[in-house]
Enzyme design. Sequence first.
Site, PDB file in Angstrom:
ATOM      1  N   GLY A  60      41.097  41.363  46.462  1.00  0.00           N
ATOM      2  CA  GLY A  60      41.707  42.435  45.683  1.00  0.00           C
ATOM      3  C   GLY A  60      41.796  43.806  46.325  1.00  0.00           C
ATOM      4  N   TRP A  62      44.085  45.096  48.389  1.00  0.00           N
ATOM      5  CA  TRP A  62      45.443  45.673  48.299  1.00  0.00           C
ATOM      6  C   TRP A  62      45.663  46.179  46.875  1.00  0.00           C
ATOM      7  CZ3 TRP A  62      50.109  43.056  51.187  1.00  0.00           C
ATOM      8  CH2 TRP A  62      49.832  42.993  52.569  1.00  0.00           C
ATOM      9  N   ASP A  79      46.570  35.133  42.325  1.00  0.00           N
ATOM     10  CA  ASP A  79      45.901  34.387  43.398  1.00  0.00           C
ATOM     11  C   ASP A  79      45.404  33.038  42.866  1.00  0.00           C
ATOM     12  OD1 ASP A  79      44.756  35.439  46.360  1.00  0.00           O
ATOM     13  OD2 ASP A  79      43.789  33.630  45.584  1.00  0.00           O
ATOM     14  N   ASP A  95      48.642  28.863  41.393  1.00  0.00           N
ATOM     15  CA  ASP A  95      49.402  28.663  42.626  1.00  0.00           C
ATOM     16  C   ASP A  95      50.783  29.302  42.458  1.00  0.00           C
ATOM     17  OD1 ASP A  95      50.898  27.740  44.751  1.00  0.00           O
ATOM     18  OD2 ASP A  95      50.147  25.687  44.630  1.00  0.00           O
ATOM     19  N   ASP A 119      50.282  38.910  50.598  1.00  0.00           N
ATOM     20  CA  ASP A 119      49.370  38.741  51.740  1.00  0.00           C
ATOM     21  C   ASP A 119      48.881  37.291  51.748  1.00  0.00           C
ATOM     22  OD1 ASP A 119      47.952  39.661  53.958  1.00  0.00           O
ATOM     23  OD2 ASP A 119      46.230  40.341  52.789  1.00  0.00           O
ATOM     24  N   LYS A 159      52.982  39.289  54.675  1.00  0.00           N
ATOM     25  CA  LYS A 159      52.334  38.814  55.898  1.00  0.00           C
ATOM     26  C   LYS A 159      53.208  37.717  56.503  1.00  0.00           C
ATOM     27  CE  LYS A 159      47.907  37.215  55.576  1.00  0.00           C
ATOM     28  NZ  LYS A 159      47.036  38.141  56.284  1.00  0.00           N
TER      29      LYS A 159
HETATM   30  C1  LIG Z   1      44.249  37.200  53.247  1.00  0.00           C
HETATM   31  S1  LIG Z   1      43.858  36.807  51.591  1.00  0.00           S
HETATM   32  C2  LIG Z   1      44.484  38.187  50.695  1.00  0.00           C
HETATM   33  C3  LIG Z   1      43.649  39.425  50.817  1.00  0.00           C
HETATM   34  C4  LIG Z   1      44.106  40.499  49.846  1.00  0.00           C
HETATM   35  N1  LIG Z   1      45.395  41.073  50.219  1.00  0.00           N
HETATM   36  C5  LIG Z   1      43.120  41.638  49.749  1.00  0.00           C
HETATM   37  O1  LIG Z   1      43.459  42.733  50.178  1.00  0.00           O
HETATM   38  O2  LIG Z   1      42.031  41.427  49.216  1.00  0.00           O
HETATM   39  C6  LIG Z   1      45.008  35.552  51.242  1.00  0.00           C
HETATM   40  C7  LIG Z   1      44.986  35.043  49.820  1.00  0.00           C
HETATM   41  O3  LIG Z   1      46.144  34.240  49.581  1.00  0.00           O
HETATM   42  C8  LIG Z   1      45.799  33.333  48.552  1.00  0.00           C
HETATM   43  N2  LIG Z   1      46.796  32.268  48.461  1.00  0.00           N
HETATM   44  C9  LIG Z   1      47.132  31.376  49.418  1.00  0.00           C
HETATM   45  N3  LIG Z   1      48.061  30.523  48.960  1.00  0.00           N
HETATM   46  C10 LIG Z   1      48.344  30.912  47.679  1.00  0.00           C
HETATM   47  C11 LIG Z   1      49.215  30.418  46.670  1.00  0.00           C
HETATM   48  N4  LIG Z   1      50.007  29.365  46.885  1.00  0.00           N
HETATM   49  N5  LIG Z   1      49.237  31.045  45.466  1.00  0.00           N
HETATM   50  C12 LIG Z   1      48.436  32.111  45.238  1.00  0.00           C
HETATM   51  N6  LIG Z   1      47.586  32.631  46.163  1.00  0.00           N
HETATM   52  C13 LIG Z   1      47.533  32.030  47.363  1.00  0.00           C
HETATM   53  C14 LIG Z   1      44.408  32.857  48.955  1.00  0.00           C
HETATM   54  O4  LIG Z   1      43.736  32.298  47.866  1.00  0.00           O
HETATM   55  C15 LIG Z   1      43.774  34.157  49.477  1.00  0.00           C
HETATM   56  O5  LIG Z   1      42.970  34.764  48.503  1.00  0.00           O
END
Ligand SMILES: C[S@@+](CC[C@H](N)C(=O)[O-])C[C@H]1O[C@@H](n2cnc3c(N)ncnc32)[C@H](O)[C@@H]1O
Length: 203
Positions: A60, A62, A79, A95, A119, A159
């Site tokens: 969280g 961002w 997420d 998802d 992200d 990203k």
């Molecule tokens: C790099 S982290 C994000 C960090 C976040 N921007 C922060 O600042 O805290 C990537 C996130 O993408 C989520 N994620 C990956 N695939 C996803 C999907 N299909 N639906 C929702 N979230 C997803 C993962 O669960 C993970 O928490």
Amino acid sequence: MKKNKISKNWVNKQRRDIYVRQSKVDGYRARSAYKLIEIDEKFKIFKGGLSVIDIGAAPGSWSQYVFKTAKSGKLISIDLKKMEPIGNSVQIQGDFTEEKIQEKIKKYITSKVDVVMSDMAVDTTGIKNIDSIQTGELCKEAMFFAKDLMKENGYFISKIFMGGTFNEIVAEGKKYFKEVKVFKPKSSRKDSKESFIICRKIR
Ligand SMILES: C[S@@+](CC[C@H](N)C(=O)[O-])C[C@H]1O[C@@H](n2cnc3c(N)ncnc32)[C@H](O)[C@@H]1O
């Protein structure tokens, strides 16, 4: 390399990392915050009153930054993982690629939004081309979802990983947006293929 050696290396890297230390001082949940802050410093995106959708938001950081800067605006964070609450913002666990989750997001939107940011990343395999393709697919899905919900002058931030799908994603971005830039913040680790695409002005 053995698994416990890899995790020891990771712990040491985290300890040395200035952004990890700074995130503790500033109260951010992850060092990722500084990537968005650098994007904002360069592109001047966030200000009070904006409506923002944060996809792949956990833990969280961002969303924390947006909540601080887009005061009195609207924030929806999505997420797979459960997140600690951030003020009165909306959080959706699920998802993003599922239609029912996208429909759920749309129910919270009463007018077009200023920023959609993603992200999202899958658990990396270490095989650069596979990581690039999988994260690229998530970026394309987010871009496709965003383009119909955004204000004409809105921003899409995502990203991406340099590699296999990079050119395809930039081309896709240019189909929907008049301005497409790629930016690698200093806080994005040098040894990572990660970068960010910043798109603006819906066609
Ligand atoms: C790099 S982290 C994000 C960090 C976040 N921007 C922060 O600042 O805290 C990537 C996130 O993408 C989520 N994620 C990956 N695939 C996803 C999907 N299909 N639906 C929702 N979230 C997803 C993962 O669960 C993970 O928490």
